[in-house]
Scaffold this motif. Structure first.
Motif, PDB file in Angstrom:
ATOM      1  N   ALA A 178     -12.255 -11.897  45.186  1.00 51.16           N
ATOM      2  CA  ALA A 178     -11.214 -11.964  44.474  1.00 51.16           C
ATOM      3  C   ALA A 178     -10.806 -13.392  44.934  1.00 51.16           C
ATOM      4  O   ALA A 178     -11.357 -14.368  45.525  1.00 51.16           O
ATOM      5  N   GLY A 179      -9.489 -13.809  44.172  1.00 51.56           N
ATOM      6  CA  GLY A 179      -8.717 -14.419  44.291  1.00 51.56           C
ATOM      7  C   GLY A 179      -7.551 -14.631  45.320  1.00 51.56           C
ATOM      8  O   GLY A 179      -7.306 -13.813  46.133  1.00 51.56           O
ATOM      9  N   LYS A 180      -7.628 -16.020  46.375  1.00 53.68           N
ATOM     10  CA  LYS A 180      -6.394 -16.116  47.999  1.00 53.68           C
ATOM     11  C   LYS A 180      -5.270 -17.269  46.774  1.00 53.68           C
ATOM     12  O   LYS A 180      -6.112 -18.384  46.632  1.00 53.68           O
ATOM     13  N   CYS A 181      -4.356 -16.471  47.199  1.00 55.47           N
ATOM     14  CA  CYS A 181      -3.369 -17.845  47.146  1.00 55.47           C
ATOM     15  C   CYS A 181      -3.249 -18.691  48.013  1.00 55.47           C
ATOM     16  O   CYS A 181      -3.155 -18.334  49.335  1.00 55.47           O
ATOM     17  N   SER A 182      -3.232 -20.005  47.648  1.00 61.64           N
ATOM     18  CA  SER A 182      -3.129 -21.306  48.550  1.00 61.64           C
ATOM     19  C   SER A 182      -2.185 -21.056  49.875  1.00 61.64           C
ATOM     20  O   SER A 182      -1.473 -21.654  50.839  1.00 61.64           O
ATOM     21  N   LYS A 183      -0.697 -20.010  48.918  1.00 66.26           N
ATOM     22  CA  LYS A 183       0.750 -20.695  49.577  1.00 66.26           C
ATOM     23  C   LYS A 183       0.800 -19.285  50.410  1.00 66.26           C
ATOM     24  O   LYS A 183       1.330 -19.738  51.673  1.00 66.26           O
ATOM     25  N   GLY A 234      -1.167 -16.596  50.674  1.00 69.96           N
ATOM     26  CA  GLY A 234      -2.327 -16.786  51.613  1.00 69.96           C
ATOM     27  C   GLY A 234      -2.796 -15.004  50.732  1.00 69.96           C
ATOM     28  O   GLY A 234      -3.769 -14.595  51.682  1.00 69.96           O
ATOM     29  N   THR A 235      -1.900 -14.252  49.696  1.00 62.92           N
ATOM     30  CA  THR A 235      -2.261 -12.981  49.220  1.00 62.92           C
ATOM     31  C   THR A 235      -3.602 -13.616  48.310  1.00 62.92           C
ATOM     32  O   THR A 235      -3.732 -14.118  48.053  1.00 62.92           O
ATOM     33  N   ILE A 236      -4.829 -11.934  48.754  1.00 61.01           N
ATOM     34  CA  ILE A 236      -5.626 -11.807  47.929  1.00 61.01           C
ATOM     35  C   ILE A 236      -6.015 -10.958  46.716  1.00 61.01           C
ATOM     36  O   ILE A 236      -5.182  -9.734  47.681  1.00 61.01           O
ATOM     37  N   HIS A 237      -6.147 -11.730  45.832  1.00 58.09           N
ATOM     38  CA  HIS A 237      -6.339 -10.075  44.305  1.00 58.09           C
ATOM     39  C   HIS A 237      -7.304 -10.265  43.859  1.00 58.09           C
ATOM     40  O   HIS A 237      -8.528 -10.751  44.265  1.00 58.09           O
ATOM     41  N   MET A 238      -7.300  -8.621  43.675  1.00 60.72           N
ATOM     42  CA  MET A 238      -8.311  -7.667  42.759  1.00 60.72           C
ATOM     43  C   MET A 238      -7.845  -7.379  42.203  1.00 60.72           C
ATOM     44  O   MET A 238      -7.241  -6.138  42.001  1.00 60.72           O
ATOM     45  N   PRO A 239      -8.513  -7.261  40.224  1.00 55.78           N
ATOM     46  CA  PRO A 239      -9.305  -8.980  39.773  1.00 55.78           C
ATOM     47  C   PRO A 239      -8.584  -9.958  40.462  1.00 55.78           C
ATOM     48  O   PRO A 239      -7.050 -10.061  40.298  1.00 55.78           O
ATOM     49  N   PRO A 240      -9.212 -11.091  40.819  1.00 56.59           N
ATOM     50  CA  PRO A 240      -8.653 -12.656  40.645  1.00 56.59           C
ATOM     51  C   PRO A 240      -7.685 -12.787  39.401  1.00 56.59           C
ATOM     52  O   PRO A 240      -7.755 -12.529  38.227  1.00 56.59           O
ATOM     53  N   LYS A 241      -6.304 -13.537  40.148  1.00 57.73           N
ATOM     54  CA  LYS A 241      -5.537 -14.266  38.587  1.00 57.73           C
ATOM     55  C   LYS A 241      -5.204 -15.057  39.061  1.00 57.73           C
ATOM     56  O   LYS A 241      -5.392 -16.087  40.138  1.00 57.73           O
ATOM     57  N   ASP A 243       4.544 -15.889  44.150  1.00 52.81           N
ATOM     58  CA  ASP A 243       5.319 -16.944  44.714  1.00 52.81           C
ATOM     59  C   ASP A 243       4.926 -17.660  42.829  1.00 52.81           C
ATOM     60  O   ASP A 243       5.141 -18.842  43.045  1.00 52.81           O
ATOM     61  N   PHE A 244       3.699 -17.358  42.184  1.00 57.31           N
ATOM     62  CA  PHE A 244       4.010 -18.201  41.004  1.00 57.31           C
ATOM     63  C   PHE A 244       2.674 -19.637  41.299  1.00 57.31           C
ATOM     64  O   PHE A 244       2.486 -20.239  40.707  1.00 57.31           O
ATOM     65  N   GLN A 245       2.202 -19.682  42.558  1.00 54.10           N
ATOM     66  CA  GLN A 245       1.230 -20.575  42.281  1.00 54.10           C
ATOM     67  C   GLN A 245      -0.455 -20.352  42.332  1.00 54.10           C
ATOM     68  O   GLN A 245      -0.236 -18.886  41.313  1.00 54.10           O
ATOM     69  N   GLN A 246      -0.526 -21.575  41.593  1.00 57.66           N
ATOM     70  CA  GLN A 246      -1.331 -21.369  40.767  1.00 57.66           C
ATOM     71  C   GLN A 246      -2.477 -20.873  41.858  1.00 57.66           C
ATOM     72  O   GLN A 246      -3.143 -21.657  42.420  1.00 57.66           O
ATOM     73  N   VAL A 247      -3.840 -19.938  40.974  1.00 59.67           N
ATOM     74  CA  VAL A 247      -4.688 -19.219  42.445  1.00 59.67           C
ATOM     75  C   VAL A 247      -5.881 -20.260  41.613  1.00 59.67           C
ATOM     76  O   VAL A 247      -6.744 -20.194  40.779  1.00 59.67           O
ATOM     77  N   THR A 248      -6.480 -21.226  42.172  1.00 59.66           N
ATOM     78  CA  THR A 248      -7.874 -21.872  42.967  1.00 59.66           C
ATOM     79  C   THR A 248      -8.990 -21.293  43.747  1.00 59.66           C
ATOM     80  O   THR A 248     -10.084 -21.483  43.709  1.00 59.66           O
ATOM     81  N   VAL A 282      -6.525  -6.487  50.160  1.00 65.17           N
ATOM     82  CA  VAL A 282      -6.425  -7.020  48.805  1.00 65.17           C
ATOM     83  C   VAL A 282      -5.363  -6.193  48.357  1.00 65.17           C
ATOM     84  O   VAL A 282      -5.228  -5.040  48.315  1.00 65.17           O
ATOM     85  N   SER A 283      -4.349  -7.473  47.867  1.00 63.24           N
ATOM     86  CA  SER A 283      -3.720  -7.195  46.469  1.00 63.24           C
ATOM     87  C   SER A 283      -4.745  -5.928  45.415  1.00 63.24           C
ATOM     88  O   SER A 283      -5.186  -6.753  44.716  1.00 63.24           O
ATOM     89  N   GLY A 284      -3.904  -4.874  44.277  1.00 62.60           N
ATOM     90  CA  GLY A 284      -4.926  -4.412  43.061  1.00 62.60           C
ATOM     91  C   GLY A 284      -5.853  -3.866  43.397  1.00 62.60           C
ATOM     92  O   GLY A 284      -6.042  -2.810  44.795  1.00 62.60           O
ATOM     93  N   GLY A 285      -7.110  -3.893  42.852  1.00 60.08           N
ATOM     94  CA  GLY A 285      -8.109  -2.797  42.637  1.00 60.08           C
ATOM     95  C   GLY A 285      -8.603  -3.021  40.955  1.00 60.08           C
ATOM     96  O   GLY A 285      -8.136  -3.193  40.457  1.00 60.08           O
ATOM     97  N   LEU A 286      -9.152  -2.519  41.183  1.00 59.63           N
ATOM     98  CA  LEU A 286     -10.493  -1.882  39.752  1.00 59.63           C
ATOM     99  C   LEU A 286     -10.139  -0.579  40.031  1.00 59.63           C
ATOM    100  O   LEU A 286     -10.924   0.211  40.838  1.00 59.63           O
TER     101      LEU A 286
END
Length: 143
Positions: free
Chosen positions: A38-43, A45-52, A58-63, A103-107
């Motif tokens: 999953a992707g984790k926002c560095s600003k 801390g939200t974890i997204h699945m699938p990653p965005k 907060d529109f922060q780029q997820v790396t 985790v935010s989101g899902g499959l």
């Protein structure tokens, strides 16, 4: 009379080539290796699945990516009994929306069980030969 329209020809969208981008590529590489990434926002801390590519909060780029536990929870499901032409399927097919704790989101994926239920804990059944696709998960099954 039904207003439903079916398009049996090749749709224009099928002509496009989709690129996953850096964060999506990490997700697909994880699938190829039998892991849920999953992707984790560095600003925030939200974890997204699938990653965005960008955090929807907060529109922060997820790396950054994190591996998550392969245990999900069925939040909703549907049982499909007919094909697109209205013909009865030999065996019903169940599709489920699966969330993962913390985790935010899902499959959305196939669910293999005779008795699906909301709240059911499930795990992925991985294919032996994987190639970096959501189809590397054959289906989810009850724990």
């Amino acid at each position: 009379m039904s207003d439903t329209k079916y398009f049996r020809e090749v749709m224009e969208i099928e002509e496009y080539i989709y690129t996953a981008g850096p964060i999506g590529t990490k997700f697909l590489e994880g699938l190829r290796n039998g892991k849920l990434v999953a992707g984790k926002c560095s600003k925030c801390g939200t974890i997204h699945m699938p990653p965005k590519g960008f955090c929807p909060i907060d529109f922060q780029q997820v790396t950054e990516t994190v591996e998550i536990e392969p245990m999900g929870i069925v939040r909703t499901f549907t049982v499909i009994r007919e094909d697109l032409n209205g013909n009865k399927l030999e065996k019903p097919v169940t599709l489920a929306f699966i969330e993962f704790p913390g985790v935010s989101g899902g499959l959305i994926h196939y669910l293999k069980t005779d008795r699906p239920s909301i709240g059911m804990k499930v795990k992925p059944k991985w294919r032996e030969k994987r190639q970096g696709s959501i189809n590397d998960i054959e289906y989810f099954e009850p724990l």
